[in-house]
Design a protein around this motif. Structure first.
Motif, PDB file in Angstrom:
ATOM      1  N   ASP A  71       0.819  -1.224   0.000  1.00  0.00           N
ATOM      2  CA  ASP A  71       0.000   0.000   0.000  1.00  0.00           C
ATOM      3  C   ASP A  71       0.848   1.267   0.000  1.00  0.00           C
ATOM      4  OD1 ASP A  71      -2.262  -1.464   0.119  1.00  0.00           O
ATOM      5  OD2 ASP A  71      -2.467  -1.346   2.311  1.00  0.00           O
ATOM      6  N   THR A  72       2.162   1.116   0.119  1.00  0.00           N
ATOM      7  CA  THR A  72       3.018   2.299   0.237  1.00  0.00           C
ATOM      8  C   THR A  72       2.875   3.201  -0.983  1.00  0.00           C
ATOM      9  OG1 THR A  72       4.595   1.005   1.509  1.00  0.00           O
ATOM     10  CG2 THR A  72       5.391   3.087   0.613  1.00  0.00           C
ATOM     11  N   ASP A  73       2.714   4.469  -0.720  1.00  0.00           N
ATOM     12  CA  ASP A  73       2.569   5.449  -1.806  1.00  0.00           C
ATOM     13  C   ASP A  73       3.984   5.845  -2.269  1.00  0.00           C
ATOM     14  OD1 ASP A  73       2.061   7.526  -3.498  1.00  0.00           O
ATOM     15  OD2 ASP A  73       0.762   8.635  -2.107  1.00  0.00           O
ATOM     16  N   TRP A  74       4.567   4.996  -3.141  1.00  0.00           N
ATOM     17  CA  TRP A  74       5.959   5.204  -3.541  1.00  0.00           C
ATOM     18  C   TRP A  74       6.168   6.490  -4.329  1.00  0.00           C
ATOM     19  CZ3 TRP A  74       9.699   2.945  -1.102  1.00  0.00           C
ATOM     20  CH2 TRP A  74       9.473   1.695  -0.493  1.00  0.00           C
ATOM     21  N   SER A  75       5.156   6.908  -5.103  1.00  0.00           N
ATOM     22  CA  SER A  75       5.341   8.147  -5.879  1.00  0.00           C
ATOM     23  C   SER A  75       5.471   9.339  -4.927  1.00  0.00           C
ATOM     24  CB  SER A  75       4.202   8.349  -6.866  1.00  0.00           C
ATOM     25  OG  SER A  75       2.985   8.481  -6.160  1.00  0.00           O
ATOM     26  N   GLN A  76       4.749   9.257  -3.801  1.00  0.00           N
ATOM     27  CA  GLN A  76       4.871  10.292  -2.781  1.00  0.00           C
ATOM     28  C   GLN A  76       6.275  10.268  -2.169  1.00  0.00           C
ATOM     29  OE1 GLN A  76       2.677  12.561  -2.024  1.00  0.00           O
ATOM     30  NE2 GLN A  76       3.729  13.425  -0.240  1.00  0.00           N
ATOM     31  N   VAL A  77       6.782   9.064  -1.945  1.00  0.00           N
ATOM     32  CA  VAL A  77       8.126   8.920  -1.370  1.00  0.00           C
ATOM     33  C   VAL A  77       9.170   9.515  -2.324  1.00  0.00           C
ATOM     34  CG1 VAL A  77       9.897   7.270  -0.617  1.00  0.00           C
ATOM     35  CG2 VAL A  77       7.507   6.888   0.008  1.00  0.00           C
ATOM     36  N   VAL A  78       9.055   9.181  -3.631  1.00  0.00           N
ATOM     37  CA  VAL A  78      10.018   9.712  -4.601  1.00  0.00           C
ATOM     38  C   VAL A  78       9.910  11.238  -4.678  1.00  0.00           C
ATOM     39  CG1 VAL A  78      10.698   9.750  -7.043  1.00  0.00           C
ATOM     40  CG2 VAL A  78      10.166   7.575  -5.939  1.00  0.00           C
ATOM     41  N   ALA A  79       8.681  11.756  -4.643  1.00  0.00           N
ATOM     42  CA  ALA A  79       8.488  13.214  -4.700  1.00  0.00           C
ATOM     43  C   ALA A  79       9.168  13.892  -3.510  1.00  0.00           C
ATOM     44  CB  ALA A  79       6.999  13.543  -4.722  1.00  0.00           C
ATOM     45  N   LEU A  80       9.062  13.259  -2.343  1.00  0.00           N
ATOM     46  CA  LEU A  80       9.706  13.828  -1.152  1.00  0.00           C
ATOM     47  C   LEU A  80      11.228  13.764  -1.278  1.00  0.00           C
ATOM     48  CD1 LEU A  80       7.259  12.399   1.537  1.00  0.00           C
ATOM     49  CD2 LEU A  80       7.721  14.837   1.168  1.00  0.00           C
ATOM     50  N   TYR A  81      11.729  12.650  -1.825  1.00  0.00           N
ATOM     51  CA  TYR A  81      13.180  12.558  -2.038  1.00  0.00           C
ATOM     52  C   TYR A  81      13.658  13.598  -3.049  1.00  0.00           C
ATOM     53  CZ  TYR A  81      14.486   8.612   0.886  1.00  0.00           C
ATOM     54  OH  TYR A  81      14.770   7.817   1.966  1.00  0.00           O
ATOM     55  N   ASP A  82      12.841  13.867  -4.068  1.00  0.00           N
ATOM     56  CA  ASP A  82      13.206  14.920  -5.034  1.00  0.00           C
ATOM     57  C   ASP A  82      13.378  16.255  -4.319  1.00  0.00           C
ATOM     58  OD1 ASP A  82      13.268  13.281  -7.218  1.00  0.00           O
ATOM     59  OD2 ASP A  82      11.190  13.644  -7.796  1.00  0.00           O
ATOM     60  N   GLN A  83      12.456  16.516  -3.393  1.00  0.00           N
ATOM     61  CA  GLN A  83      12.521  17.749  -2.603  1.00  0.00           C
ATOM     62  C   GLN A  83      13.802  17.764  -1.753  1.00  0.00           C
ATOM     63  OE1 GLN A  83       8.773  17.961  -0.533  1.00  0.00           O
ATOM     64  NE2 GLN A  83       9.076  20.102   0.026  1.00  0.00           N
ATOM     65  N   LEU A  84      14.137  16.588  -1.202  1.00  0.00           N
ATOM     66  CA  LEU A  84      15.320  16.479  -0.349  1.00  0.00           C
ATOM     67  C   LEU A  84      16.607  16.653  -1.158  1.00  0.00           C
ATOM     68  CD1 LEU A  84      16.336  15.970   2.500  1.00  0.00           C
ATOM     69  CD2 LEU A  84      16.200  13.513   2.073  1.00  0.00           C
ATOM     70  N   VAL A  85      16.639  16.077  -2.371  1.00  0.00           N
ATOM     71  CA  VAL A  85      17.830  16.183  -3.222  1.00  0.00           C
ATOM     72  C   VAL A  85      18.124  17.653  -3.534  1.00  0.00           C
ATOM     73  CG1 VAL A  85      18.743  15.712  -5.538  1.00  0.00           C
ATOM     74  CG2 VAL A  85      17.711  13.861  -4.211  1.00  0.00           C
ATOM     75  N   ARG A  86      17.052  18.450  -3.673  1.00  0.00           N
ATOM     76  CA  ARG A  86      17.265  19.879  -3.944  1.00  0.00           C
ATOM     77  C   ARG A  86      17.957  20.570  -2.762  1.00  0.00           C
ATOM     78  NH1 ARG A  86      12.449  19.405  -6.892  1.00  0.00           N
ATOM     79  NH2 ARG A  86      11.097  19.998  -5.185  1.00  0.00           N
ATOM     80  N   LEU A  87      17.646  20.127  -1.546  1.00  0.00           N
ATOM     81  CA  LEU A  87      18.284  20.714  -0.355  1.00  0.00           C
ATOM     82  C   LEU A  87      19.659  20.103  -0.105  1.00  0.00           C
ATOM     83  CD1 LEU A  87      15.539  20.784   2.434  1.00  0.00           C
ATOM     84  CD2 LEU A  87      16.453  22.718   1.171  1.00  0.00           C
TER      85      LEU A  87
END
Lengths: 110, 406
Positions: B305-321
């Motif tokens: 059930d894990t929302d992996w697209s949400q996880v990747v989106a959050l990592y994208d945000q983290l990579v920017r920082l």
């Protein structure tokens, strides 16, 4: 109360601008008013230095600074401060006033 | 291990920081505080098996360490007049209630901005975390002697430059907090995945200590989003602790964990913190993003059930920082769940993480999923060679041995 040496670092011997001098005066007055002031001064270019070795017999004089470096000390303050946090705040203000980087270093303890 | 050994180990875990912090305040000298604390624990090892365990081990240790410090200062005072002053400052009647604040003082001193980041971390782990120099050296992949020197130099600078022993002024707090959070997170991680093969896989003492200190910092700075984020991240990670190591002492990967064994109370607290940060509308920092990623993981009833697209989106945000290779490695693990192991492997290969066990473990898993068993086995071997944690090593060995034989 501890004493600290604030060494002003620079890579040119250009004198402070009128604007910088005015800011340094304000900073010096603040140091005196708040009881931090011990001493301060500007230094002539490193090329005016002479290294003296009087350890053995007749003193030997060598023209120039003891070490040639890209950056050198062009002035300094000696201040009193209760601890490093206060010294850091004052050094930040000093650096801003003279528009140069400053090395903060404690004197050996009492 | 005898009962008395266990009592001493527990006392060390629970009382070390208190003893050091209390002594440091009373004596105004971190070096003596540390040395006398270590001395007091050595005395406990000698005396407790003979005399029995004192009713209040913490008080006994503090009193013993303090008495040793006074003796030493008296000895030195005969040589140096100035130490008499230090003797007069000490006060054995300090109320025990001030202890928690002492630990926080200790944290801020150890995390002072005039110290290099790696020095702050090492010092905090030694003084507050109570880790030994070899443990700290191992955690940061440096030589033991180099780590010992780093800590010694730091203590000398604190003393000579008069780095204050105290909580900074409110105006200085935001700038000072970043370094403290990084240090707390490293302590938490050392507890969560202990690096010493002779230690338990998960050292709940360190994770609990990191959480406790983070709660204290949060009480000081309730409006700081990153403090809340770090606390949420720790809680959501800690919540899965029981499910993370099997009865046989093996690490259990997220996709194999028994969600029923997760601590619902910690998850609820962590989720509440993450929701409050989202509601604030302020741009999240690193810890808030990591907490949000963990909130997605702990939200899933089942790993499917894990929302992996949400996880990747959050990592994208983290990579920017923070575009560091470790963040990109973790992002790739999530990418594998959406775009498949081939795409993820392409992102992992070439990351400059040759000396990091998780890099090889990730590659091994991706290669396994691609059916490239030989390469996978070689990667597992590299990971096993680099992993220090017992549970992780056991897990990696099992996964490697499950590969099809050549």
């Amino acid at each position: 109360m501890a004493q600290y040496l604030l060494s002003v670092l620079a890579d040119t011997t250009d004198l402070a601008t009128a604007e910088e001098m005015a800011a340094i005066d304000v900073f010096n007055e603040q140091l005196q008013a708040e009881g931090h002031w011990v001493f301060a001064g500007g230094l002539a270019s490193p090329s005016t230095a002479t290294v003296v070795d009087g350890r053995d017999g007749e003193a030997v004089f060598t023209d120039g600074p003891y070490v040639e470096s890209k950056e050198f000390i062009i002035g300094f303050w000696i201040i009193n401060a209760p601890d490093l946090d206060v010294a850091l705040r004052l050094t930040a203000a000093g650096s801003k006033s003279c528009n140069r980087r400053v090395e903060l270093r404690p004197f050996l303890g009492e | 291990m005898t009962d008395i050994d266990e009592v001493i180990i527990r006392a060390h875990r629970e009382e070390w920081a208190r003893v050091v912090a209390t002594l440091a305040r009373r004596l105004g000298d971190l070096d003596i505080a540390e040395e006398m604390a270590a001395d007091a624990f050595a005395t406990a090892v000698e005396r407790w098996p003979v005399d029995g365990v004192p009713p209040s081990p913490g008080a006994w240790l503090t009193t013993t360490a303090h008495r040793k410090a006074i003796d030493r200062i008296r000895r030195e005072a005969r040589r140096e007049e100035k130490h008499k002053e230090a003797l007069m400052l000490s006060d054995t009647s300090q109320p025990l209630g001030a202890i928690d604040d002492d630990r926080l003082r200790l944290v801020f001193t150890c995390c002072h901005p005039a110290l290099a980041m790696e020095v702050r971390v090492a010092l905090t782990l030694r003084m507050v975390g109570g880790l030994t120099v070899p443990e700290i050296a191992r955690a940061f992949l440096v030589q033991e002697t180099a780590m010992g020197q780093r800590i010694t130099r730091a203590k000398a600078k604190i003393k000579a430059a008069k780095i204050p022993y105290g909580v900074p002024l409110r105006a200085d707090l935001p700038a000072r907090i970043t370094g403290v959070l990084a240090v707390l997170y490293l302590i938490f991680n050392e507890g969560y995945l202990a690096s010493d093969p002779d230690k338990e896989a998960v050292r709940s003492d360190l994770t609990a200590e990191a959480i406790r200190l983070t709660r204290l910092v949060r009480a000081l700075m309730p409006a700081d989003g990153e403090v809340a984020g770090l606390l949420a991240l720790m809680l959501l990670t800690e919540a899965r602790r029981a499910a993370r190591v099997s009865a046989s002492g093996e690490l259990v990967a997220l996709d194999e964990q028994d969600h029923g064994a997760w601590d619902r109370e910690l998850i609820a607290e962590g989720h509440a913190l993450v929701r409050a940060r989202l509601a604030s509308g302020q741009a999240p920092g690193r810890y808030q993003i990591l907490a949000a990623i963990n909130a997605v993981h702990t939200d899933a009833r089942d790993v499917r059930d894990t929302d992996w697209s949400q996880v990747v989106a959050l990592y994208d945000q983290l990579v920017r920082l923070d575009p560091s290779p470790i963040v990109r490695l973790n992002r790739a693990i999530a990418v594998a769940e959406i775009d498949g192991p081939q795409v993820a492997l392409a992102e992992v290969d070439g990351l400059p993480l040759e000396g990091y066990h998780a890099f090889h473990a990730t590659r091994a898993d991706l290669l396994r999923r691609l059916g490239r068993s030989d390469e996978s086995r070689a990667a597992y071997d590299r990971a096993i060679g680099l992993a220090g944690n017992t549970a992780e090593t056991a897990y990696l060995i099992r996964r490697r041995d499950q590969l099809a034989r050549p």
